[in-house]
Design a protein around this motif. Structure first.
Motif, PDB file in Angstrom:
ATOM      1  N   TYR A 173      35.890  34.920  38.059  1.00  0.00           N
ATOM      2  CA  TYR A 173      34.569  35.858  37.546  1.00  0.00           C
ATOM      3  C   TYR A 173      34.640  36.876  38.462  1.00  0.00           C
ATOM      4  CZ  TYR A 173      32.570  32.684  34.094  1.00  0.00           C
ATOM      5  OH  TYR A 173      32.487  31.959  32.950  1.00  0.00           O
ATOM      6  N   CYS A 174      34.814  36.904  39.670  1.00  0.00           N
ATOM      7  CA  CYS A 174      34.502  38.265  40.738  1.00  0.00           C
ATOM      8  C   CYS A 174      35.761  39.311  40.128  1.00  0.00           C
ATOM      9  CB  CYS A 174      34.709  37.976  42.137  1.00  0.00           C
ATOM     10  SG  CYS A 174      34.721  39.300  43.163  1.00  0.00           S
ATOM     11  N   ASP A 175      37.013  38.874  39.856  1.00  0.00           N
ATOM     12  CA  ASP A 175      38.089  39.802  39.603  1.00  0.00           C
ATOM     13  C   ASP A 175      38.155  40.026  38.069  1.00  0.00           C
ATOM     14  OD1 ASP A 175      38.581  39.827  42.237  1.00  0.00           O
ATOM     15  OD2 ASP A 175      40.017  38.245  42.401  1.00  0.00           O
ATOM     16  N   GLY A 176      37.487  39.136  37.300  1.00  0.00           N
ATOM     17  CA  GLY A 176      37.952  38.994  35.876  1.00  0.00           C
ATOM     18  C   GLY A 176      39.270  38.703  35.578  1.00  0.00           C
ATOM     19  N   ARG A 177      39.664  37.718  35.784  1.00  0.00           N
ATOM     20  CA  ARG A 177      40.797  37.147  35.757  1.00  0.00           C
ATOM     21  C   ARG A 177      41.122  35.992  34.895  1.00  0.00           C
ATOM     22  NH1 ARG A 177      43.781  35.715  41.259  1.00  0.00           N
ATOM     23  NH2 ARG A 177      41.653  35.425  41.962  1.00  0.00           N
ATOM     24  N   TYR A 178      42.099  35.535  34.274  1.00  0.00           N
ATOM     25  CA  TYR A 178      42.298  34.362  33.494  1.00  0.00           C
ATOM     26  C   TYR A 178      41.343  34.333  32.465  1.00  0.00           C
ATOM     27  CZ  TYR A 178      45.250  32.773  37.322  1.00  0.00           C
ATOM     28  OH  TYR A 178      46.081  32.422  38.148  1.00  0.00           O
ATOM     29  N   GLY A 179      41.313  35.478  31.608  1.00  0.00           N
ATOM     30  CA  GLY A 179      40.507  35.396  30.459  1.00  0.00           C
ATOM     31  C   GLY A 179      39.141  35.397  30.891  1.00  0.00           C
ATOM     32  N   LEU A 180      38.589  35.150  31.995  1.00  0.00           N
ATOM     33  CA  LEU A 180      37.020  35.492  32.040  1.00  0.00           C
ATOM     34  C   LEU A 180      36.507  36.902  32.315  1.00  0.00           C
ATOM     35  CD1 LEU A 180      36.920  32.267  34.360  1.00  0.00           C
ATOM     36  CD2 LEU A 180      36.270  32.408  32.288  1.00  0.00           C
ATOM     37  N   PRO A 181      35.242  37.239  31.800  1.00  0.00           N
ATOM     38  CA  PRO A 181      34.666  38.372  32.211  1.00  0.00           C
ATOM     39  C   PRO A 181      34.535  38.767  33.780  1.00  0.00           C
ATOM     40  CG  PRO A 181      33.267  37.013  31.340  1.00  0.00           C
ATOM     41  CD  PRO A 181      34.511  36.245  31.261  1.00  0.00           C
ATOM     42  N   GLN A 182      34.539  40.029  34.030  1.00  0.00           N
ATOM     43  CA  GLN A 182      34.090  40.150  35.510  1.00  0.00           C
ATOM     44  C   GLN A 182      32.485  40.082  35.537  1.00  0.00           C
ATOM     45  OE1 GLN A 182      34.744  44.077  37.234  1.00  0.00           O
ATOM     46  NE2 GLN A 182      35.752  43.346  38.830  1.00  0.00           N
ATOM     47  N   ASP A 183      32.211  39.332  36.316  1.00  0.00           N
ATOM     48  CA  ASP A 183      30.749  39.044  36.513  1.00  0.00           C
ATOM     49  C   ASP A 183      30.378  38.715  38.111  1.00  0.00           C
ATOM     50  OD1 ASP A 183      28.036  38.133  36.499  1.00  0.00           O
ATOM     51  OD2 ASP A 183      28.272  37.340  34.560  1.00  0.00           O
ATOM     52  N   HIS A 184      29.792  39.729  38.622  1.00  0.00           N
ATOM     53  CA  HIS A 184      29.678  39.310  40.394  1.00  0.00           C
ATOM     54  C   HIS A 184      28.403  38.434  40.527  1.00  0.00           C
ATOM     55  CE1 HIS A 184      32.562  42.143  41.677  1.00  0.00           C
ATOM     56  NE2 HIS A 184      32.017  43.091  41.144  1.00  0.00           N
ATOM     57  N   GLY A 185      27.579  38.510  39.472  1.00  0.00           N
ATOM     58  CA  GLY A 185      26.500  37.597  39.541  1.00  0.00           C
ATOM     59  C   GLY A 185      26.746  36.222  39.622  1.00  0.00           C
ATOM     60  N   LYS A 186      27.639  35.872  38.597  1.00  0.00           N
ATOM     61  CA  LYS A 186      28.079  34.640  38.189  1.00  0.00           C
ATOM     62  C   LYS A 186      29.062  34.058  39.230  1.00  0.00           C
ATOM     63  CE  LYS A 186      27.430  32.358  35.118  1.00  0.00           C
ATOM     64  NZ  LYS A 186      26.570  31.198  34.855  1.00  0.00           N
ATOM     65  N   ALA A 187      29.693  35.064  39.777  1.00  0.00           N
ATOM     66  CA  ALA A 187      30.792  34.745  40.917  1.00  0.00           C
ATOM     67  C   ALA A 187      29.979  34.228  42.351  1.00  0.00           C
ATOM     68  CB  ALA A 187      31.613  35.836  41.432  1.00  0.00           C
ATOM     69  N   MET A 188      28.767  34.966  42.449  1.00  0.00           N
ATOM     70  CA  MET A 188      28.222  34.617  43.551  1.00  0.00           C
ATOM     71  C   MET A 188      27.539  33.170  43.508  1.00  0.00           C
ATOM     72  SD  MET A 188      26.843  38.316  45.035  1.00  0.00           S
ATOM     73  CE  MET A 188      26.214  37.383  46.783  1.00  0.00           C
ATOM     74  N   GLU A 189      26.997  33.033  42.141  1.00  0.00           N
ATOM     75  CA  GLU A 189      26.335  31.807  42.047  1.00  0.00           C
ATOM     76  C   GLU A 189      27.324  30.664  42.273  1.00  0.00           C
ATOM     77  OE1 GLU A 189      24.299  29.415  38.192  1.00  0.00           O
ATOM     78  OE2 GLU A 189      24.427  31.644  38.155  1.00  0.00           O
ATOM     79  N   LEU A 190      28.689  30.758  41.682  1.00  0.00           N
ATOM     80  CA  LEU A 190      29.531  29.700  41.839  1.00  0.00           C
ATOM     81  C   LEU A 190      29.883  29.607  43.323  1.00  0.00           C
ATOM     82  CD1 LEU A 190      31.448  30.680  38.709  1.00  0.00           C
ATOM     83  CD2 LEU A 190      30.241  28.381  38.948  1.00  0.00           C
ATOM     84  N   TRP A 191      29.926  30.767  44.022  1.00  0.00           N
ATOM     85  CA  TRP A 191      30.460  30.675  45.520  1.00  0.00           C
ATOM     86  C   TRP A 191      29.201  29.946  46.101  1.00  0.00           C
ATOM     87  CZ3 TRP A 191      32.044  36.446  45.609  1.00  0.00           C
ATOM     88  CH2 TRP A 191      33.192  36.629  45.241  1.00  0.00           C
ATOM     89  N   LEU A 192      28.255  30.124  46.025  1.00  0.00           N
ATOM     90  CA  LEU A 192      27.145  29.584  46.773  1.00  0.00           C
ATOM     91  C   LEU A 192      27.281  28.094  46.311  1.00  0.00           C
ATOM     92  CD1 LEU A 192      24.685  29.892  48.659  1.00  0.00           C
ATOM     93  CD2 LEU A 192      23.243  30.289  46.667  1.00  0.00           C
ATOM     94  N   ARG A 193      27.139  27.626  45.272  1.00  0.00           N
ATOM     95  CA  ARG A 193      27.271  26.189  44.707  1.00  0.00           C
ATOM     96  C   ARG A 193      28.493  25.394  45.363  1.00  0.00           C
ATOM     97  NH1 ARG A 193      24.850  21.764  44.464  1.00  0.00           N
ATOM     98  NH2 ARG A 193      25.792  20.320  43.038  1.00  0.00           N
TER      99      ARG A 193
END
Length: 305
Positions: free
Chosen positions: A158-178
């Protein structure tokens, strides 16, 4: 009013248990808990006006960890689930398999592929994914089972917008935190990096340091290297050296380089440098094998074709 992460409805206080109402993320209403409806990865949130959701650790940000905790010996690095040798630092030399949730080195993958060319997982014999969508869906499935590495990798995508996923820094941080809360120290390093660079959030060095400390205590050598850089910039060379000594002894190349520069500048003793050099070599030797060398040579040949 708060949003349920399972049914995505915005609901009042009485629709949640006390524990769920106070939860920072992955909140479920009483109805969803009753029918065991799972949290959805893409569920929206209005808790903090679109900012990435943070854990209860943020509430305790002012409470610094003790030096006894911070500078104790790091836990051992993860091992390949097949050969049981310490995994290399280079992410290009090992891989996570979502079919079984195992991490294995390319030495074992290379050796298995020479015996069986059907592109099966060496651990569970599941076939390889045929598309980016199939790959990310398999990660999302493991995420719902609280798989730390799958959660961390989805955050990266999500951070980089790879593998067909949209770039979303907020979602990336939520996932990293989890992922960090589930035990993935590398995720805390990425979380700290985002705060240090203002990537999707307001730059906050204090928070960056805090999450790097969590990553370092969890065994991430890169997070500890970053802490050393922060301490060096603050003029605290003794503390910087402590961080670099720990990570260099785990086999981290950049930390060893920093210790060498400190030695040349007179900020470290010859004994410090020699101790780090010996421990670094021992850690690197634990990551070597004939299979891994053969796999590395084969990849170099492929790159030059």
């Amino acid at each position: 009013m708060k949003i349920c992460a399972a049914c995505s409805r915005e609901l009042p206080r009485e629709n949640f248990s006390k524990k769920q109402w106070q939860a920072k993320h992955r909140r479920r209403c009483k109805d969803c808990i009753a029918v065991n409806r799972e949290v959805q990865l893409e569920a929206p949130s209005n808790d903090n006006d679109g900012a990435p959701l943070l854990s209860s650790a943020d509430v305790e940000l002012e409470r610094s960890c003790t030096d006894e905790d911070l500078f104790k010996e790091s836990p051992p690095r993860e091992e390949c689930h097949i050969c049981m040798q310490t995994l290399p630092f280079d992410v290009e030399e090992h891989i996570y398999k979502s079919c079984c949730g195992k991490v294995m080195c390319y030495g074992c993958i290379y050796a298995f592929s020479r015996e069986d060319n059907r592109r099966l997982c060496p651990f569970c014999r599941a076939p390889a994914h045929s598309s980016d969508k199939e790959w990310t869906e398999s990660l999302k499935k493991r995420l719902r089972g609280d798989d730390a590495l799958a959660t961390y990798m989805l955050g990266n995508y999500y951070c980089d917008g790879r593998y067909g996923l949209p770039q979303d820094h907020g979602k990336a941080m939520e996932l990293w935190l989890r992922a960090g809360e589930l035990g993935c120290s590398e995720a805390y390093n990425n979380f700290g990096f985002a705060f240090d660079n203002g990537q999707g959030v307001e730059r906050d060095t204090k928070k960056a340091k805090y999450y790097w400390e969590l990553g370092a205590m969890g065994g991430d050598a890169v997070a500890r290297y970053n802490l050393g850089i922060l301490e060096e910039e603050a003029g605290n060379m003794d503390r910087a050296m402590k961080h670099w000594m720990i990570s260099a002894c785990a086999g981290h190349d950049k930390s060893l380089k920093q210790i060498r520069e400190c030695y040349l500048d007179g900020d470290a003793t010859k004994d410090d440098f020699e101790k780090a050099l010996r421990a670094h070599k021992e850690a690197k030797d634990e990551m070597k094998s004939d299979q891994r060398e053969a796999a590395r040579a084969a990849r170099l040949r492929d790159d030059n074709v």
